[in-house]
Scaffold this motif. Structure first.
Motif, PDB file in Angstrom:
ATOM      1  N   VAL D 201      10.796  78.737  10.639  1.00  0.00           N
ATOM      2  CA  VAL D 201      10.297  77.571   9.750  1.00  0.00           C
ATOM      3  C   VAL D 201       8.590  77.885   9.714  1.00  0.00           C
ATOM      4  O   VAL D 201       8.124  77.957   8.583  1.00  0.00           O
ATOM      5  CB  VAL D 201      10.262  76.217  10.191  1.00  0.00           C
ATOM      6  CG1 VAL D 201       9.474  75.342   9.445  1.00  0.00           C
ATOM      7  CG2 VAL D 201      11.943  75.814  10.147  1.00  0.00           C
ATOM      8  N   LEU D 202       7.957  78.083  10.829  1.00  0.00           N
ATOM      9  CA  LEU D 202       6.687  78.431  10.682  1.00  0.00           C
ATOM     10  C   LEU D 202       6.417  79.843   9.878  1.00  0.00           C
ATOM     11  O   LEU D 202       5.467  79.885   9.070  1.00  0.00           O
ATOM     12  CB  LEU D 202       6.114  78.616  12.277  1.00  0.00           C
ATOM     13  CG  LEU D 202       4.491  79.140  12.478  1.00  0.00           C
ATOM     14  CD1 LEU D 202       3.580  78.073  11.544  1.00  0.00           C
ATOM     15  CD2 LEU D 202       4.396  79.377  13.652  1.00  0.00           C
ATOM     16  N   GLU D 204       7.960  81.015   7.707  1.00  0.00           N
ATOM     17  CA  GLU D 204       8.244  80.971   6.085  1.00  0.00           C
ATOM     18  C   GLU D 204       7.034  80.115   5.645  1.00  0.00           C
ATOM     19  O   GLU D 204       6.749  80.381   4.515  1.00  0.00           O
ATOM     20  CB  GLU D 204       9.785  80.133   5.926  1.00  0.00           C
ATOM     21  CG  GLU D 204      10.127  79.972   4.608  1.00  0.00           C
ATOM     22  CD  GLU D 204      10.173  81.178   3.707  1.00  0.00           C
ATOM     23  OE1 GLU D 204      10.133  82.441   4.428  1.00  0.00           O
ATOM     24  OE2 GLU D 204      10.091  81.261   2.491  1.00  0.00           O
ATOM     25  N   ILE D 205       6.655  79.001   6.433  1.00  0.00           N
ATOM     26  CA  ILE D 205       5.510  78.246   5.747  1.00  0.00           C
ATOM     27  C   ILE D 205       4.357  78.827   5.482  1.00  0.00           C
ATOM     28  O   ILE D 205       3.635  79.118   4.370  1.00  0.00           O
ATOM     29  CB  ILE D 205       5.230  77.068   6.591  1.00  0.00           C
ATOM     30  CG1 ILE D 205       6.279  75.972   6.486  1.00  0.00           C
ATOM     31  CG2 ILE D 205       3.969  76.216   6.270  1.00  0.00           C
ATOM     32  CD1 ILE D 205       6.086  74.754   7.692  1.00  0.00           C
ATOM     33  N   MET D 206       3.921  80.092   6.571  1.00  0.00           N
ATOM     34  CA  MET D 206       2.708  80.754   6.382  1.00  0.00           C
ATOM     35  C   MET D 206       2.955  81.814   5.318  1.00  0.00           C
ATOM     36  O   MET D 206       2.043  82.079   4.755  1.00  0.00           O
ATOM     37  CB  MET D 206       2.430  81.408   7.837  1.00  0.00           C
ATOM     38  CG  MET D 206       1.907  80.089   8.973  1.00  0.00           C
ATOM     39  SD  MET D 206       0.993  81.113  10.529  1.00  0.00           S
ATOM     40  CE  MET D 206       2.583  82.183  11.044  1.00  0.00           C
TER      41      MET D 206
END
Lengths: 297, 297, 297, 297
Positions: D201-202, D204-206
């Motif tokens: 998740v991290l 993909e967000i970044m």
């Protein structure tokens, strides 16, 4: 009496040569700046026409030049000075240059039977004037013994660091450490003062504790902590930031060649480069304090 | 005779308390580990049932605990120890904690008329055993004078750093600088040796030159340079890397609060964190040498 | 129709609230600066007397404040806003604050049956005006679904980062990386240009190669490479260096709490602190280029 | 049909030469390892006896060697290859070497009327095999046009970086930036996960936010985030840490020569040196993740 040829009469070379004259050594001198030669001639030296002239009949040749390229250009090549120096002469190469460059000159001298020592100094212009320089010497131990009286006329501590190039290496390691602890001291001074500590009290506590170092003993970067430091005189005098950046560059070159890891040394170089970009290259290297906070602000 | 209550008998606290007993101070002691209390009782201390019991009738209370949260939890809150200490008692809080945490305890003590000093130490377990610790003291100068004989039974240098919290601040600044010059020394040692210098010779040259510092005087990180250092005994003993990481963390907390710039201090913390991740947290902090090269390799 | 209370009409909050009005949401607004409230009232909002008044009858409460302490002071405590908000209300806390602070507010809201999301944004004032912000959301997935139409009126990308505090954590990680690659880009641009490369050509090569990043796509720090960047307008507009320093401070706080090693993130913070000390805190964060060289010089 | 001589059939050279054969170019090949030559001969190349033999009748000479000294030793000197290459021949020097070294070879070629391009590649062994390399080319634009069909048989993007040496410079700048953002990404991944974020998740967000970069697009250093990255295969394959350390060394050499400040680039080099000391030099350069934390622990 040992006859000396001195080449390179800059901020360091001139007072060093003066101390040799005071000690009674006959001295011939050369520099690209005629005024420097004239000044020394007025004090008893023979003004040589050029470097080749200077080394005529010299028992000892001393050079004090800005950087590797000047040293290589002086000594090496078909018309280099080594070709004009008699075998058995002692050459004291006192410039601060790359260890690899020093080794190159050593090798050329060795082939010609000339005794060469790399002998960079620490102690700055003040130490040069007072005759209290430290010499870090690379080369044969016997050559160092022959050179000792000459070194002693200019300095106080004479260290034998090891074989050819070792003097430069020791200086590179020492000055990298000096820069790291100057910056570390400046950071801790700014951190303490920003949180309410008295700079003199903090400086004295760290000096006497496990944070103690040469910077805290003699060269505190916080204005007003010590009366006689460059920090207390607008960072004038002392050892210029651009010279520290040069030495840190030599350290990084050396680290590149040996694959060494020196994260603090590398950061020190790049912080000094930031200072140079801000026009502070001619200020004493303790001006790094200004990056982290200082009282004028 | 001044009656002392001592709370926290760990690696540092136990030898400190012992020196107080040797100096003839009547002492009551408490620790969460019963064995530590029993050991000190065997040497003449009164074994207290708990912290509240320990401070009964004490003229001076000394605490030596791992971190801010233990100190706050001991003294503050409705059932905190301050509520059980008589006004006029002297509290010497010797733990290494956040300056802000120290100020909080100071403030609470001040409201109750209790004289409190933050007095973190440096010198390690060796200094604690030998009674040669350095105390960096924050709080009222008069309180420090009252406490002096007690400090002198445990240490050699007693510095008044300033008002409440100043002792912690001075220690934070000092230990940040210590870490920076330990790393800087380790880098320069590795750089010199990788390029052929003898580690003992290099260490001695830098020690006597402008790179000189406490690490080179007493605590060289290169194995074999000094016989009695942790470096020469597989980095055992001394001051653990994880404690240095803790102190560097306090420095960064302090720098964050004041908006200070400490690039070397920040890098030191993150390099120690790398060491901890490699399982070297219990080794002496000079083990940072292993990041840059050491003779075993 | 969902009634919204908006608290905090600064550089970011005002254009965000405007987009909600444009989307047709009934809106009450509060800010400590009456002019900001008056301006929004002129565009159709209800001017609330204070925060308590603003949340009257609101289905959704949005806050956009400078730092952790403002957010805690707004929501927590006996007279905190949470006590005035009906259970079932949705609170979108969009400020950039410490993850731990966000968790504290989450916990308090949870006890009162209030659905709270930490939802910091990225995209700057330009994204706020254009309604193209990115929201990084922490909290329950169902709450995020309820909030989605509101977020969509203000932004383009809505990420669910995880449970309470995860939105702040994701933003902290992202912005630390952004700062590192802004500085890395600035260093490589300066290095290439100092050695004779054309800045536009170098920027384009790196953008399409393995050095490619968001900074090279949209925000080149070298003046003149992109017409619309702050770098091409004397580093005005954009995202202020002092805000980047704040975010890097949150990253270091977070790293301290988890014992994480972030050498590049730490160095980034301390370089921005150097910039702030030079009076460049209000300039766009790409002004870090000036530390390493830029064409004006 | 253009006849090509290919010198240096290592991990990169062999698949590059193969793509030229597939494209139908007549090819003579040489390497110090006879097996590599034999393998390519089996696929249709002429096995040359030595480098001088290889360039006989060649219209285009391509070299792909480990470092500056190999390239200088191949081309320069009295018996260097340039003396055996006919004027008008096109030399594509594809090794990654020091920009200054590239300029030296350019100069020597120019004097002999030989068209030389420095054309280092990026894309790794995977790109070499797939024929999707990026070429960063320094030298005359007309020479690049002549070379284009040859480059296109081996790569996808062909950039003209500028005059002699500019290809090497662009690669040095790009790879320094790549290393900085690899490390920055690894730090932020570890920071987020240590505080509870899901690594996928991290990442993909970044990737979709302002932290977005090539590493997050194609090469995430966290095991398991992307199936095909070295990180998900025990850091095998890809681009070795020791090669990244070499490129970062070239960047520091270049920065030293121009007096450039690159604190992040310098730190990146020294962190990679720490990795090499830990025996991870043959692992993919994303193994830097292990310094900061990774799931295996």
């Amino acid at each position: 009496m040992t006859r000396i040829a001195f080449i390179g009469l800059g901020h360091m070379g001139l007072p060093m040569a003066r101390n040799l004259l005071k000690a009674g050594f006959p001295l011939s001198a050369h520099d690209l700046v005629p005024e420097a030669v004239a000044q020394l001639a007025g004090e008893g030296a023979r003004a040589a026409n050029d470097a080749h002239d200077a080394v005529q009949d010299a028992d000892v040749v001393i050079s004090m030049l800005p950087a590797s390229r000047h040293v290589e250009s002086l000594y090496l090549g078909d018309d280099g000075l080594l070709a004009y120096i008699a075998p058995g002469t002692l050459v004291l190469e006192c410039s601060t240059i790359a260890p690899d460059s020093a080794k190159k000159v050593h090798q050329a001298a060795g082939k010609l039977g000339i005794d060469l020592l790399d002998a960079p100094v620490s102690g700055g212009t003040a130490g040069a004037a007072a005759g209290t320089l430290t010499f870090m010497v690379g080369g044969a131990a016997e050559a160092l013994e022959k050179a000792r009286p000459v070194f002693q006329a200019m300095g106080k501590n004479i260290f034998h660091a090891g074989p050819a190039g070792a003097g430069q290496l020791a200086k590179v390691c020492n000055n990298q450490l000096l820069a790291v602890q100057m910056i570390g001291t400046a950071e801790s001074m700014a951190l303490g003062v920003a949180n309410g500590l008295d700079p003199r009290v903090l400086a004295e506590i760290m000096r006497q504790s496990s944070g103690g170092n040469w910077v805290l003993e003699r060269y505190n970067p916080w204005p007003g902590v010590m009366e006689t430091t460059p920090a207390s005189h607008d960072y004038e005098g002392g050892f210029m930031s651009e010279l520290m950046a040069k030495d840190l560059g030599l350290a990084q070159e050396t680290a590149l060649a040996s694959g060494s890891s020196t994260p603090m040394g590398g950061l020190a170089l790049h912080l000094y480069r930031v200072l140079l970009r801000q026009g502070l290259g001619k200020k004493d290297f303790s001006v790094v304090q200004s990056l982290f906070g200082a009282p004028e602000e």
